[in-house]
Design a protein around this motif. Structure first.
Motif, short mmCIF file in Angstrom:
data_model
loop_
_atom_site.label_atom_id
_atom_site.label_comp_id
_atom_site.label_asym_id
_atom_site.label_seq_id
_atom_site.Cartn_x
_atom_site.Cartn_y
_atom_site.Cartn_z
N HIS A 115 8.00 0.12 16.29
CA HIS A 115 6.98 -0.68 17.50
C HIS A 115 6.08 -1.96 17.24
O HIS A 115 5.14 -1.99 18.09
N LEU A 116 6.17 -2.18 16.32
CA LEU A 116 4.91 -3.18 15.90
C LEU A 116 5.13 -4.49 15.88
O LEU A 116 6.90 -4.92 15.89
N LYS A 117 4.86 -5.28 16.99
CA LYS A 117 4.86 -7.21 17.12
C LYS A 117 4.25 -7.59 16.41
O LYS A 117 4.63 -8.77 15.94
N ILE A 118 3.86 -7.50 15.19
CA ILE A 118 2.82 -8.13 14.46
C ILE A 118 3.61 -8.32 13.35
O ILE A 118 3.65 -6.98 12.78
N PRO A 119 3.01 -9.02 12.30
CA PRO A 119 4.01 -8.80 10.87
C PRO A 119 2.61 -7.67 10.33
O PRO A 119 2.59 -7.61 10.34
N THR A 120 3.34 -7.37 8.73
CA THR A 120 2.59 -5.86 8.82
C THR A 120 3.40 -5.89 7.03
O THR A 120 4.82 -6.02 6.41
N VAL A 121 2.26 -5.79 6.32
CA VAL A 121 2.29 -5.73 4.28
C VAL A 121 1.86 -4.93 4.39
O VAL A 121 0.97 -4.14 4.86
N GLY A 122 1.58 -3.93 3.20
CA GLY A 122 2.03 -3.09 2.45
C GLY A 122 2.38 -2.99 1.11
O GLY A 122 3.10 -3.51 0.38
N VAL A 123 1.57 -1.38 0.61
CA VAL A 123 1.50 -0.58 -0.98
C VAL A 123 2.25 0.34 -0.35
O VAL A 123 1.67 0.84 0.43
N LEU A 124 3.24 0.66 -1.36
CA LEU A 124 2.95 2.01 -1.77
C LEU A 124 1.69 2.78 -2.86
O LEU A 124 1.38 2.22 -2.99
N GLY A 125 1.33 4.11 -2.02
CA GLY A 125 0.51 4.76 -3.04
C GLY A 125 1.53 5.88 -3.76
O GLY A 125 2.66 6.61 -4.18
N ASN A 126 0.20 7.01 -4.40
CA ASN A 126 0.71 8.08 -5.46
C ASN A 126 1.89 8.82 -4.62
O ASN A 126 2.73 8.91 -5.43
N HIS A 127 1.35 9.22 -3.53
CA HIS A 127 2.15 10.28 -2.39
C HIS A 127 3.34 9.76 -2.24
O HIS A 127 4.38 10.24 -2.41
N ASP A 128 3.44 8.81 -2.09
CA ASP A 128 4.90 8.47 -1.26
C ASP A 128 5.93 7.91 -3.08
O ASP A 128 7.00 7.87 -2.78
N HIS A 129 5.87 8.63 -4.50
CA HIS A 129 5.48 8.74 -5.52
C HIS A 129 6.47 10.20 -5.91
O HIS A 129 7.13 10.34 -6.95
#
Length: 259
Positions: free
Chosen positions: A83-97
């Motif tokens: 639903h985002l129309k703007i660029p989105t940047v990011g990183v994963l965290g410890n929970h995502d591992h």
């Protein structure tokens, strides 16, 4: 050393909404971490992301995007990211591992439109974005050194490796303005409020030292849910803890700033 006037927090106006008219020559950056989307969630961030479409130029997601790093959790978040129309940047965290599926989690989120940072940086409207997950290790004179058991040295090496990846990304940027996106904290100041016993697991000073070798404009991170919103690196780069539970100056779960 950075001038604080380079980074402007957007405060709410009388009706409780942020100012709608951006300052000429700036871009607006929204940042939030620790979404912790779980399998029972149903469009948990759709409305928030729709709100960001109208007030921000870029969104930074600062890790722990899922609760246990499960594929289904990533799929639920991906539905909202679309639903985002703007660029989105990011990183994963410890929970995502946590579940051992971080590659699949990352693939699902990238397909939804998230630009996952690492050794590759991202540029939008002349502003460079570099980021890594980061790692623990502690701060200042209490930072863990690579001495002793193999497990201790491996822990420290993980911290060093993350800093190396960040340095590679920052070296690739030739932009005047640079934003660093992390999960773990690069300074002790923004973890204050958490139990001191867990500081070594919330971030490390090596990240801050890496940042200070470059002309970075600002840093956003998450992970320290009970930490402090504002801090600075030793060289004065503004650092913002944007974990969703941290009180922001705009009264929202996310930070909003003009760069």
């Amino acid at each position: 050393m950075q001038d604080d006037s380079t980074v402007i927090d957007i405060s709410p106006v009388a009706n409780g909404e942020p100012h709608q008219v951006p300052t000429p020559g700036t871009i607006r950056i929204a940042a939030i971490g620790d979404l912790h989307v779980n399998e029972a969630s149903e469009h948990p961030y759709r409305d928030l992301f729709l709100e960001m479409n109208d007030i921000a130029d870029v969104l930074c997601l600062c890790g722990d995007l899922t609760d246990f790093g499960k594929v289904r959790e990533a799929e639920i978040l991906a539905e909202d990211i679309r639903h985002l129309k703007i660029p989105t940047v990011g990183v994963l965290g410890n929970h995502d591992h946590e579940s051992g599926h971080c590659d699949e989690v990352g693939r699902i989120l990238r397909q939804a439109g998230l630009c996952l940072l690492g050794e590759n940086a991202h540029i939008h409207k002349g502003v460079g974005f570099a980021g890594v997950k980061g790692f623990g290790g502690g701060f200042g004179r209490r930072m863990l050194g690579a001495f002793g058991e193999r497990a201790t040295r491996a822990f420290v090496q993980e911290s060093i490796d993350e800093c190396m990846h960040l340095e590679i990304a920052l070296r690739s940027l030739r932009t005047e303005k640079k934003i660093v996106v992390l999960h773990y904290a690069p300074v002790e100041e923004t973890v204050v409020g958490e139990p001191e016993q867990i500081y070594p697991f919330l971030g490390n000073s090596r990240l801050g030292e890496t940042i200070d070798r470059f002309d970075v404009t600002a840093v956003v991170h998450g992970h320290a849910h009970r930490g402090t919103y504002r801090g600075k690196t030793p060289n004065g780069v503004p650092v913002f803890n944007v974990a969703a539970g941290i009180a922001k100056e705009n009264g929202k779960p996310y930070a909003l700033m003009e760069i």
